[in-house]
Each structure stands twice: as structure tokens, then as C-alpha cells.
Design an enzyme around this catalytic site. Structure first.
Site, short mmCIF file in Angstrom:
data_model
loop_
_atom_site.label_atom_id
_atom_site.label_comp_id
_atom_site.label_asym_id
_atom_site.label_seq_id
_atom_site.Cartn_x
_atom_site.Cartn_y
_atom_site.Cartn_z
N SER A 29 30.83 45.21 32.34
CA SER A 29 32.16 44.18 31.93
C SER A 29 31.41 43.10 31.39
CB SER A 29 32.05 43.93 33.94
OG SER A 29 33.68 43.21 33.73
N LYS B 4 31.72 38.72 36.91
CA LYS B 4 32.50 40.39 37.20
C LYS B 4 32.55 41.49 37.86
CE LYS B 4 34.38 40.32 34.16
NZ LYS B 4 35.90 39.28 33.51
N TRP C 263 40.22 39.75 41.90
CA TRP C 263 40.48 41.34 42.64
C TRP C 263 40.46 40.95 44.44
CZ3 TRP C 263 38.06 46.86 43.14
CH2 TRP C 263 38.75 47.72 44.25
N PHE D 276 44.60 48.11 41.00
CA PHE D 276 44.21 48.09 39.94
C PHE D 276 45.39 47.65 38.75
CE2 PHE D 276 43.24 48.85 34.91
CZ PHE D 276 42.34 48.31 35.27
N HIS E 202 30.68 31.03 41.10
CA HIS E 202 29.05 32.50 41.16
C HIS E 202 28.06 31.85 40.89
CE1 HIS E 202 32.34 35.42 39.27
NE2 HIS E 202 32.62 33.68 38.10
N GLY F 291 38.15 48.88 35.21
CA GLY F 291 38.88 48.33 36.60
C GLY F 291 38.24 50.31 38.06
N THR G 42 35.74 39.70 41.43
CA THR G 42 35.97 38.00 41.98
C THR G 42 37.27 37.89 42.68
OG1 THR G 42 34.53 37.28 40.37
CG2 THR G 42 35.70 35.18 41.71
N PHE H 103 41.36 41.76 30.03
CA PHE H 103 40.66 41.23 31.33
C PHE H 103 40.58 42.48 32.45
CE2 PHE H 103 39.86 39.06 35.50
CZ PHE H 103 38.95 38.19 34.45
N MET H 104 41.95 43.09 32.07
CA MET H 104 41.62 44.17 33.14
C MET H 104 41.72 44.66 32.61
SD MET H 104 42.21 42.74 36.44
CE MET H 104 43.12 41.35 37.06
N ARG H 105 39.84 44.87 32.26
CA ARG H 105 39.56 46.26 31.17
C ARG H 105 39.63 48.25 31.67
NH1 ARG H 105 34.82 48.57 29.72
NH2 ARG H 105 33.76 48.18 31.60
N MET I 136 47.82 44.00 39.44
CA MET I 136 47.12 43.32 38.68
C MET I 136 46.79 42.75 37.49
SD MET I 136 44.27 42.15 42.32
CE MET I 136 43.47 41.10 41.38
#
Ligand code: A3P
Length: 305
Positions: free
Chosen positions: A148, A56, A61, A239, A118, A269, A59, A265-267, A242
Site C-alpha cells: 500500500s 498506510k 478507516w 471500504f 504517524h 482495502g 488510518t 487512494f482507496m485502492r 468510504m
């Protein structure tokens, strides 16, 4: 690969959330245990580029930035498949059928490969060091990172139950969550850059001046970016871009694995979203722990811009 069209391969009813099991003192989702020897025997190639982060930290990005650099800013070329098919997540066990394990996926891929992990530095498969592979590491301040991660635990069926926010934060501080201590992760990767080709970036810098950080990445990859290409990459890795892109927003995974109706998932940013979650006491506690555990490292994190 359209996972929704193959629902029989993933049975949410029989799928239990992961429990944690320690490997060399670091907790991981339990499925990784039986996959460990295979992972440690991973055969890195000299021209592999590894993207490594604490979960989180941004990654996806940096993955999209690297892919766009490699494809000269051409979004169509990057968009041939979802990000998790373009770049194998090397420690991913074969739990999401029909997707193969990260190791299998990588083994089949032609060079040059871009890989994701990770893993904490001490647990990286040795061939990455032997082959002197380039590594890009992205670190994010602990407060936004833990918020996140908390939301991600709610949406990902591959993660253990998070408990409530207070419990999750305590476990984060104690390093008792998947992939272990954030403090050790960011610190030991930071120290590793003195003995290995590692570009160490910060999420907050990427937010503040994306063009500058993208240039750094391109330079590290040995590529020159004309201004027009750089502009394209900045635009398509924002953001909002994406978030709207099905090839980067994980909407191609079925909700039985990643339930984005709970939280996208793209909360958010952003830098500073932690302020909406931390109490004053929690914020002070984490500041103290950061100061203690990062002391002398030279690492400094910004929690607001
Ligand atoms: P938030 O949950 O704070 O919004 P990872 O890819 O490592 O799982 O990290 C996901 C986090 O990075 C999420 O943070 C996500 O919104 C954020 N993120 C993804 N793409 C981004 C972008 N282009 N710009 C800024 N943040 C981004």
C-alpha cells in the site's frame, strides 16, 4: 476548503518531491526538519484523542470510525468537510497552501479534538504523555502495509520517488523510508500500551469483524453504541462506502498533490493483496525479518484471513 478552486496556491511546477532527512535516526520527508521544534512543543489537551499508525495501515478507516462514533452514526454530521480538515495531521508542515500546518490547525480547533499522527512512539510530542491522552493505534501486517505504501508513493507528490518495487521493499526492510522502520513502529507502540491508555488494533481484525472492533473503539472512548447506530457505522465505514465518499476518499485534493489517476487512494482495502506483488523469495525474506525483529514481543500478524 476547495483546493482545486485555488490553484495559484500550489504550483506543481515548482514543487519538488521530498527527499528524506533523518531526525533522531528516523527518516522523514525533509520539510519536517524545520517544523520539528514547533511540533515537539505541541500542546496536547487532556481530552484529545490521538489516532496513530504507521503510514498506510488503515488510518483513514479508523479516523472515519472514530468520527462516526463521536457523531452517533450520523454521516451527514461527519461529512461537513474532508477527513484531513476534521482531524489535523499533527506533523504535517505547512506545505499544501492554503492548508495550515497540522499544529496550527489543531491549535485553532475546539475540544474535544481528534488528531492524527504517524510518529514513532519515541518521537511523539511529550505533552501527549503528560496529559495522559487516549491513543488508538492501528497496525497492519508488513506485507500489505508495504504494498500500500509503495502505491501511495506513486500518487503522492509529498513523498520521495519510490524506485522500483524491489528497491522499495529493500528500503522498507532496512527502515530507510519515510517514518522509518515499520518493525520498530509496531513493536514500540505495542510496548507503550502497558504504560499508557492505548487501544492497539489490527487492520486484519477490523476486516474480519468490523462490528466487534468498532465496539471496542466506542468502549475505549467511553461511549455506548445502540445496535442501530453500530449498524450505521459498519455500513458507512465499509471500504466501498468510504471509496465512494468524497469526504473520505481524498478526491478533494488536487491531482497535483495526489494523483489518483495513477492509483486510487482507496485502492484495494483487503488482506492478502501482497500476494500479487511479492515473489516467493521476497515473501520468505520478509517472514524471516519479521520473525527476527518481532521476536519476544508477543505481536502476531495475519497476512491472510
Ligand atoms: P490499500 O492500498 O491496500 O488498498 P491510510 O489511510 O493509513 O493511508 O491507509 C490506506 C489503506 O487503507 C489503503 O490500503 C486503503 O484502501 C485502506 N482502507 C481505507 N479505508 C478502508 C476501509 N474502509 N476498509 C478497508 N481498507 C480501507
Amino acid at each position: 476548503m476547495d483546493l482545486e478552486s485555488r490553484p495559484g496556491d500550489f504550483d506543481p511546477m515548482s514543487f519538488k518531491r521530498a527527499t528524506l532527512e533523518e531526525i533522531e535516526g528516523v527518516p522523514f520527508p525533509h520539510d519536517l526538519q524545520k517544523h520539528w521544534d514547533l511540533l515537539q512543543g505541541f500542546k496536547a489537551r487532556p481530552d484529545d484523542l490521538l489516532i496513530c499508525t504507521y503510514p498506510k495501515a488503515g488510518t483513514t478507516w479508523i479516523q472515519q470510525i472514530v468520527d462516526m462514533i463521536q457523531h452517533g452514526g450520523d454521516l451527514e454530521k461527519c461529512n461537513h468537510s474532508p477527513i484531513y480538515e476534521r482531524m489535523p495531521f499533527i506533523e504535517m508542515p505547512p506545505v499544501i497552501k492554503p492548508l495550515p500546518s497540522g499544529v496550527e490547525q489543531a491549535d485553532k480547533m475546539p475540544s474535544p479534538r481528534i488528531l492524527k499522527s504517524h510518529l514513532p512512539v519515541q518521537l511523539l510530542p511529550p505533552s501527549f504523555w503528560e496529559q495522559k491522552c487516549k491513543i488508538i493505534y492501528v497496525a497492519r501486517n508488513a506485507k500489505d502495509n508495504v504494498v500500500s505504501y509503495y502505491y501511495f508513493h506513486h500518487i503522492s507528490k509529498l513523498m520521495p520517488e519510490p524506485g522500483n518495487w524491489d528497491e522499495f521493499l529493500e528500503n522498507f526492510i532496512a527502515g530507510k523510508i519515510a517514518w522509518g522502520s515499520w518493525f520498530d513502529h509496531v513493536r514500540y507502540w505495542w510496548e507503550a500500551k502497558d504504560r499508557h491508555p492505548i487501544l492497539y488494533l489490527f487492520y486484519e481484525d477490523m476486516k474480519e469483524d468490523p462490528a466487534k472492533e468498532i465496539q471496542k473503539v466506542a468502549q475505549f472512548m467511553g461511549l455506548e453504541l445502540p445496535q442501530s447506530v453500530l449498524n450505521q457505522i459498519v455500513q458507512h465505514t465499509r471500504f466501498d462506502s468510504m471509496k465512494a465518499n468524497p469526504m473520505t476518499n481524498y478526491s478533494t485534493l488536487p491531482s497535483s498533490i495526489l494523483d489518483q489517476s495513477v492509483s486510487p487512494f482507496m485502492r484495494k482495502g483487503i488482506v492478502g493483496n501482497w500476494k500479487e506483488h511479492f515473489t516467493v523469495a521476497q515473501s520468505e525474506q520478509l517472514d524471516d525479518v519479521c520473525a527476527r525483529l518481532l521476536q519476544g514481543s508477543g505481536l502476531n500478524f495475519r497476512t491472510q484471513l
